[in-house]
Design an enzyme around this catalytic site. Structure first.
Site, short mmCIF file in Angstrom:
data_model
loop_
_atom_site.label_atom_id
_atom_site.label_comp_id
_atom_site.label_asym_id
_atom_site.label_seq_id
_atom_site.Cartn_x
_atom_site.Cartn_y
_atom_site.Cartn_z
N CYS A 121 0.80 -1.23 0.00
CA CYS A 121 0.00 0.00 0.00
C CYS A 121 0.84 1.28 0.00
O CYS A 121 0.56 2.23 -0.75
CB CYS A 121 -0.94 0.00 1.21
SG CYS A 121 -0.21 -0.69 2.70
N HIS A 163 -2.51 6.21 5.04
CA HIS A 163 -1.06 6.28 5.29
C HIS A 163 -0.54 7.63 4.82
O HIS A 163 -0.93 8.14 3.76
CB HIS A 163 -0.32 5.22 4.47
CG HIS A 163 -0.56 3.80 4.90
ND1 HIS A 163 -1.13 3.45 6.10
CD2 HIS A 163 -0.25 2.63 4.27
CE1 HIS A 163 -1.18 2.12 6.20
NE2 HIS A 163 -0.67 1.61 5.09
N1 LIG Z 1 -5.19 -3.61 4.99
C1 LIG Z 1 -4.47 -3.06 4.03
O1 LIG Z 1 -4.35 -1.82 3.91
C2 LIG Z 1 -3.75 -3.90 3.03
C3 LIG Z 1 -3.11 -3.27 1.98
C4 LIG Z 1 -2.46 -4.04 1.03
C5 LIG Z 1 -2.47 -5.40 1.15
N2 LIG Z 1 -3.10 -6.01 2.19
C6 LIG Z 1 -3.07 -7.47 2.24
O2 LIG Z 1 -4.38 -8.00 2.07
C7 LIG Z 1 -4.52 -9.20 2.83
C8 LIG Z 1 -5.72 -9.11 3.77
O3 LIG Z 1 -5.64 -7.96 4.58
P1 LIG Z 1 -6.87 -7.43 5.43
O4 LIG Z 1 -6.40 -6.14 5.96
O5 LIG Z 1 -8.15 -7.48 4.65
O6 LIG Z 1 -6.92 -8.52 6.61
P2 LIG Z 1 -8.16 -8.97 7.53
O7 LIG Z 1 -9.10 -7.86 7.75
O8 LIG Z 1 -7.53 -9.62 8.71
O9 LIG Z 1 -8.92 -10.08 6.65
C9 LIG Z 1 -8.33 -11.31 6.32
C10 LIG Z 1 -9.23 -12.08 5.36
O10 LIG Z 1 -8.54 -13.23 4.90
C11 LIG Z 1 -9.31 -14.38 5.20
N3 LIG Z 1 -8.40 -15.49 5.51
C12 LIG Z 1 -7.42 -15.52 6.44
N4 LIG Z 1 -6.80 -16.71 6.42
C13 LIG Z 1 -7.40 -17.44 5.47
C14 LIG Z 1 -7.21 -18.77 4.98
N5 LIG Z 1 -6.26 -19.56 5.45
N6 LIG Z 1 -8.00 -19.19 3.98
C15 LIG Z 1 -8.96 -18.40 3.47
N7 LIG Z 1 -9.20 -17.14 3.90
C16 LIG Z 1 -8.43 -16.67 4.89
C17 LIG Z 1 -10.15 -13.99 6.38
O11 LIG Z 1 -11.27 -14.85 6.44
P3 LIG Z 1 -12.04 -15.22 7.81
O12 LIG Z 1 -13.16 -14.20 7.95
O13 LIG Z 1 -12.57 -16.57 7.52
O14 LIG Z 1 -11.06 -15.17 8.93
C18 LIG Z 1 -10.52 -12.57 5.99
O15 LIG Z 1 -11.53 -12.58 5.01
C19 LIG Z 1 -3.16 -9.39 3.50
O16 LIG Z 1 -2.37 -10.20 2.64
C20 LIG Z 1 -2.58 -8.02 3.57
O17 LIG Z 1 -1.18 -8.01 3.65
C21 LIG Z 1 -3.75 -5.29 3.13
#
Ligand SMILES: NC(=O)c1ccc[n+]([C@@H]2O[C@H](COP(=O)([O-])OP(=O)(O)OC[C@H]3O[C@@H](n4cnc5c(N)ncnc54)[C@H](OP(=O)(O)O)[C@@H]3O)[C@@H](O)[C@H]2O)c1
Length: 329
Positions: free
Chosen positions: A126, A240
């Site tokens: 990001c 950010h």
């Molecule tokens: N937040 C940001 O600004 C941002 C920016 C760029 C990239 N990212 C990337 O995007 C990804 C998710 O971030 P987030 O902020 O959305 O996290 P989050 O709010 O913690 O959500 C995680 C999601 O992934 C699912 N998940 C976790 N483990 C899994 C598994 N083993 N199999 C299938 N689904 C699974 C969770 O499902 P459940 O509901 O079933 O737990 C939930 O839907 C990460 O890789 C992060 O590095 C985030």
């Protein structure tokens, strides 16, 4: 198109659904996927309830585009399965980003790289996305030769649990109690600053700092660009900020930079410090652009500028960038 969203219940996944809807992406069928924990929950999309399924071997049958935001291990496990089923995966995790066979794309900067894909396209980190959207138009005219980043990254960059941690920790401190034991960060984040995003290497650099360095080089096709970075987590929920000091081959003035950035794709110049008008995370929340302000001469280097760049990390830093890539596909 049949669109799967893996991680649909997460912060980024939910934002992806919003962005697909708002941009009228031609979704004929939505497949919301997550882990077993969320199987059976429902999510609203285009006015209808959609049941979330646990991702499995047959989740990607007939899927055209799969947007992944479920963390690195889920991406590693399921991206090859989705590609084998014929889908193109746009992945938000960091696992494929530096793979030479996987394009790392910011549509405002290197849209041409999309056509090199072999089934997977990576969405950059990001903080890197917002940096290169602001830097690349200046590079095209003046030639970048050095960049120093200092980042001020909100807790939403770590996902839902981190937002809850900041909320409960802030309440505890205000109530005169110590914040609860940390599960997300090594120290409580409420009312503090943590110069520690990802693990440290033997040179004292963090993973996040290396992402900024390596991903900026790959996206802008500047493999030799000298970059330094300090990445700091701050107690802000969303958005950010980063200061960028950029040095160029050719002389550049703040006025010239403002003119170029005013017509650059995806950028809004918000730069009237005399009226206290400059980009702020709360103002940028739920907005698409990368906001740039405080553009001024760097006083310590020739041909160099300093600027302050802010964007919504969940939106342009993740969900929007991924959907823009899908649109280009
Ligand atoms: N937040 C940001 O600004 C941002 C920016 C760029 C990239 N990212 C990337 O995007 C990804 C998710 O971030 P987030 O902020 O959305 O996290 P989050 O709010 O913690 O959500 C995680 C999601 O992934 C699912 N998940 C976790 N483990 C899994 C598994 N083993 N199999 C299938 N689904 C699974 C969770 O499902 P459940 O509901 O079933 O737990 C939930 O839907 C990460 O890789 C992060 O590095 C985030």
């Amino acid at each position: 198109m049949k669109v799967a969203v893996l991680g649909a219940t997460g912060l980024v996944g939910r934002e992806m659904l919003k962005v697909l809807e708002q941009r009228n992406f031609p979704v004929t069928e939505l497949v919301p996927l997550a882990s077993e924990r969320s199987a059976g929950k429902t999510l609203e999309f285009q006015g209808a309830e959609h049941t979330v399924h646990a991702v499995g071997d047959d989740s990607f049958e007939g899927v055209n585009v799969a947007l992944f935001s479920a963390g690195g291990s889920a991406s590693k496990r399921w991206a090859p399965v989705a590609v084998a089923a014929g889908a193109v995966v746009i992945d938000n995790s960091s696992v494929w980003r530096m793979d030479p066979k996987v394009p790392l794309v910011v549509p405002e900067v290197n849209p041409g790289d999309i056509k090199e894909h072999n089934g997977i396209i990576s969405n950059p980190n990001c903080t890197t996305i917002q940096a290169v959207v602001a830097l690349y138009p200046l590079h095209l005219k003046f030639g970048l030769n050095y960049v120093a980043y200092s980042t001020y990254q909100s807790v939403s960059g770590t996902g839902t649990d981190a937002m809850l941690t900041l909320e409960s920790g802030s309440r505890s401190v205000l109530d005169g109690r110590e914040p609860a034991t940390q599960i997300v960060y090594p120290h409580p984040i409420a009312f503090d600053l943590l110069p520690h995003i990802g693990s440290f290497d033997s040179d004292g650099m963090t993973e996040e700092e290396w992402k900024m360095v390596r991903e900026s080089r790959k996206i802008m096709h500047l493999p030799e660009l000298k970059i330094s970075c300090t990445a700091v987590r701050v107690p802000v929920f969303k958005g950010h900020g980063e200061t960028i000091i950029a040095k160029f081959d050719n002389p550049i003035t703040p006025e010239e930079a403002r003119e170029i950035l005013k017509s650059a794709p995806g950028v809004v110049v918000q730069d009237d410090p005399a009226s206290s008008d400059y980009p702020r995370p709360r103002y940028c929340e739920n907005k698409d652009p990368v906001f740039v302000g405080r553009i001024r001469k760097d006083m310590g280097r020739r041909n160099a500028l300093s600027m302050w760049v802010v964007s919504d990390n969940v939106r342009k830093g993740a969900a929007l960038n991924a959907v823009q890539i899908a649109e280009m596909l």
